[in-house]
Every structure is written in C-alpha cells, then in structure tokens.
Design an enzyme around this catalytic site. Sequence first.
Site, PDB file in Angstrom:
ATOM      1  N   CYS A  86      -5.461 -98.928  42.751  1.00 55.64           N
ATOM      2  CA  CYS A  86      -4.609 -97.730  42.814  1.00 55.64           C
ATOM      3  C   CYS A  86      -4.473 -97.231  44.262  1.00 55.64           C
ATOM      4  O   CYS A  86      -5.473 -96.895  44.908  1.00 55.64           O
ATOM      5  CB  CYS A  86      -5.211 -96.643  41.925  1.00 55.64           C
ATOM      6  SG  CYS A  86      -4.531 -94.993  42.179  1.00 55.64           S
ATOM      7  N   CYS A  89      -5.687 -93.671  44.793  1.00 55.83           N
ATOM      8  CA  CYS A  89      -7.158 -93.615  44.775  1.00 55.83           C
ATOM      9  C   CYS A  89      -7.722 -94.002  46.139  1.00 55.83           C
ATOM     10  O   CYS A  89      -8.674 -93.381  46.629  1.00 55.83           O
ATOM     11  CB  CYS A  89      -7.711 -94.557  43.704  1.00 55.83           C
ATOM     12  SG  CYS A  89      -7.167 -94.188  42.023  1.00 55.83           S
TER      13      CYS A  89
END
Length: 460
Positions: A86, A89
């Site tokens: 991600c 993230c």
Amino acid sequence: MIAQNQIISNLLNTFPFGRSSSSIKMCSLGLMIWSISFLALSTSLSASSDDQFIIDGTVLELTDSNFESAISTFDCVFVDFYAPWCGHCKRLNPELDAAAPILAKLKQPIIIAKLNADKYSRLARKLDIDAFPTLMLYNHGVPMEYYGPRKADLLVRYLKKFVAPDVAVLESDSHVKDFVEDAGTSFPVFIGFGLNESLISGLGRKYKKKAWFAVAKDASEDVMVSYDFDKAPALVAQHPAYNENSVFYGPFEDGFLEEFVKQNFLPLIMPINHDTLKLLKDDERKIVLTIVEDETHETMGKLIKALRAAAHANRDLVFGYVGVEQFEEFADSFHADKKAMLPKIVVWDGDEEYEQVSGIETVSHEEDHLTQVSRFLEAYRNGRTEKKRIKGPSLMGFINSMIGIRSVYIIVFLVAVIMMLRSLGQVEEPARVRTAASDGQATSVLEGESSEHKPRDKDD
C-alpha cells in the site's frame, strides 16, 4: 528469586516434622511440586510482561499471536493496520516513526503499533479491517477508528487529547490561551466561564472522543471580547477550523446544556466531502443541503453568510453545501449536475430520501439569499414538500465508497479475465483500469482520496 526463596523458607518453617516419615515424604513431595509450579508461573509471567514488548520509542510490530496481549497490556495503543504493497501505508511509516518516541514519553504514554493486515488476514477480517491503512485507537481496550491528521506533529497533538483530563481547569487568561492553542483545530472546544466543573465533568467524560472541555475560574474583559460573550456564567463553543463561535447562557440543567453541546459538535455550516460525511453519521438531524456549481466561486460568500444566519435560528437542522466541481458523484445523487439550475436546495434525511419544496427548488442570485432560504425553511416546516429518492448510495454508502480490500480483489479479477481473453485472441487490447467502472465512480473516488488526511486511503 529472594522473594520466592523466602516463601519456600516460610513454608518449611511450618512443616510438621514431628509426624511419621511417610507423612513427611508426602508433604515434601507436595511442597516440591508447589515450588516448581510457582517458579514456572513466575517465569512465564515475567517473560510475557517484560520480554514480549520492549518500549523504547519505536513502533511495535504486532502479530496475530500478540495483538490481544498488547491491547490488554497498555492503556492506550494506536494501531496502524497496513499492507506492505500500500503506497499510502508506506508514506505513513515515517510519520509514525517520528511520533512514536514523543507519545511514549507522555505521563500517560500512548504506544504506536502496526500490524500487517494483509499477512494476518484472518485477524483483520475478525476486526472488520477492509481498507489500508486503517488506524484504530484502543483506549483501555475499547476501539475507536481514527479519522484525524497523519503528519507526525498533528498526530501527536490529536492523540494527546485521549490521555488528557476529561475537563481541564484553567486558572488564568494565559491558561485559556494555551489550552485553545494546544487543542488545535481537529475538535470543537467548549470552555465554561464561571461554571462549576461538576456541571460539565459528565459531558467531558461522555464526549471526550468528540471535543475538548475546560472550565475557567475567571474571565478578564480581554477574554470576554476574544470569545464574544458579555456575562458569566457562560459556555463558549468554538470551531477553530471554521472560525465559528457560539455562546450558551443557560439554563444549565435539565438537559439544556447537553443539547447545546451536541448541537455544536458540528459547525453551523460545513462543506460536504468524504471527511465531513463521517462526522454526519453520528448526528440524527436532517441536513439542509445546498448544491452549487463550484464552492470556491467568489459568489459563495454571500450564500454562506445567509445559510449561517439561517443555521443560527434552526439548530435542529444541519446546514451544508457541496460543489458539483468538488464532489460530482455526491451532487448527482440529488439530480444536480452542471446542466441543472443551481444553487439547488433540499433537505436530506441522511439516508435514501430527500425533500424538495415545490416552487423553491433553487436559490436565485437576483434576490436576497437569506429571504429565499427563510422562505424555503418555512415551506419545509409547513410540509409543502415533495419526497424523492437519491440516485446514489446513502450516507453510509458514501462513507464506505472508498476502495477497500474487496474492490482490490474485484479489480484483480477483472484484469485476470481481460488477460485470459487476450490470450485467447478475443480482444486486441486490455481495458484500462480507469474504465473498470463505466459511470466513472472508481476514478472520482480515487481523486477524492488524494488528500493525505483521508481516514481510509488505499494504494492505487
């Protein structure tokens, strides 16, 4: 070990040596078994409490085997549920690394931790984690999803609120100023001037997740001017992010005080976007929604001023506005697009229905805005409305419309199908991911999630 040896010694001192040898052997065996069990238990507890988690200001890496232990061990744990692939993230990681040592040193520390929800998918499903990153704050084991800012300095300020007193006591003007500055702009601020702390302590405890609460013993003339009240006792509500200020002079009993607080969790008028929709989901009031072409247009000043004045007199309703340019998918749900007559004004129930007032569907630029809005509200309260169903999702539908794990799986499946078809020679070119949703919703959601402050961002 000294304490354990002392316990064993004390037991030996009470040993019945005057009895038969068989009795002594049985007692010795029992004592030996008890001692071994006690030492094993002590070692186990020591290992689980001291060795499992090392608190040195770094972000804890949790797994499915130690997650529950971490939540029960620490009073306040902030958990980042992430996926290694991600992008959002990855960008969040350095912010958490910077915030972790500061929060760990607080008088009441906040532990920052992370869990690979892609790897530990069974635990993620159990916790209803379906977006990356999902940020959760566990306060004494009670979970609350985090929607605040993600920059390290703002994250620290935001999380410090949850270990702060329910109600702060401010002794001077400088304390009032410092309190408001430290509170930041993420929450509304309620300050009781000349109010007894006991009057709002219950509200501070009940609504700690939603606002800052304080009482000030004295108020100078300068403070009264700054916070726009002229007598005490008074409860002042501030929305720093919207530069709004409301004052309540009483009565301070029979639920009136709490009603004022609940009505002021939201500003008088607010722009509608993914972030503010999440604030609306906990409010039971209906929403007076004004749809404009572009909420940044220079003519919006007069309209917002009129809507704010109407909101002051109609606190049982929430007032909001949205631009087709800014949130086209949402505006289109109310049958409003760039070709429609705008500004359009409706009353939305937050679910699947909205009401239009016959003959007053729009706000004209040729007539006084406040007069038109007042006329609209009068007709609405008199029941001269027509109910319609929205075209798109309900409030919760819009909140959940950001791409989650399920959406990623769907995209992967579509790409796999396209590749298979291509290999069979049935198509010449694979479809672009941007056109996976023919109505453009996938693209608009991704664009709406470009801000780093969105609470449920995911990698594209």
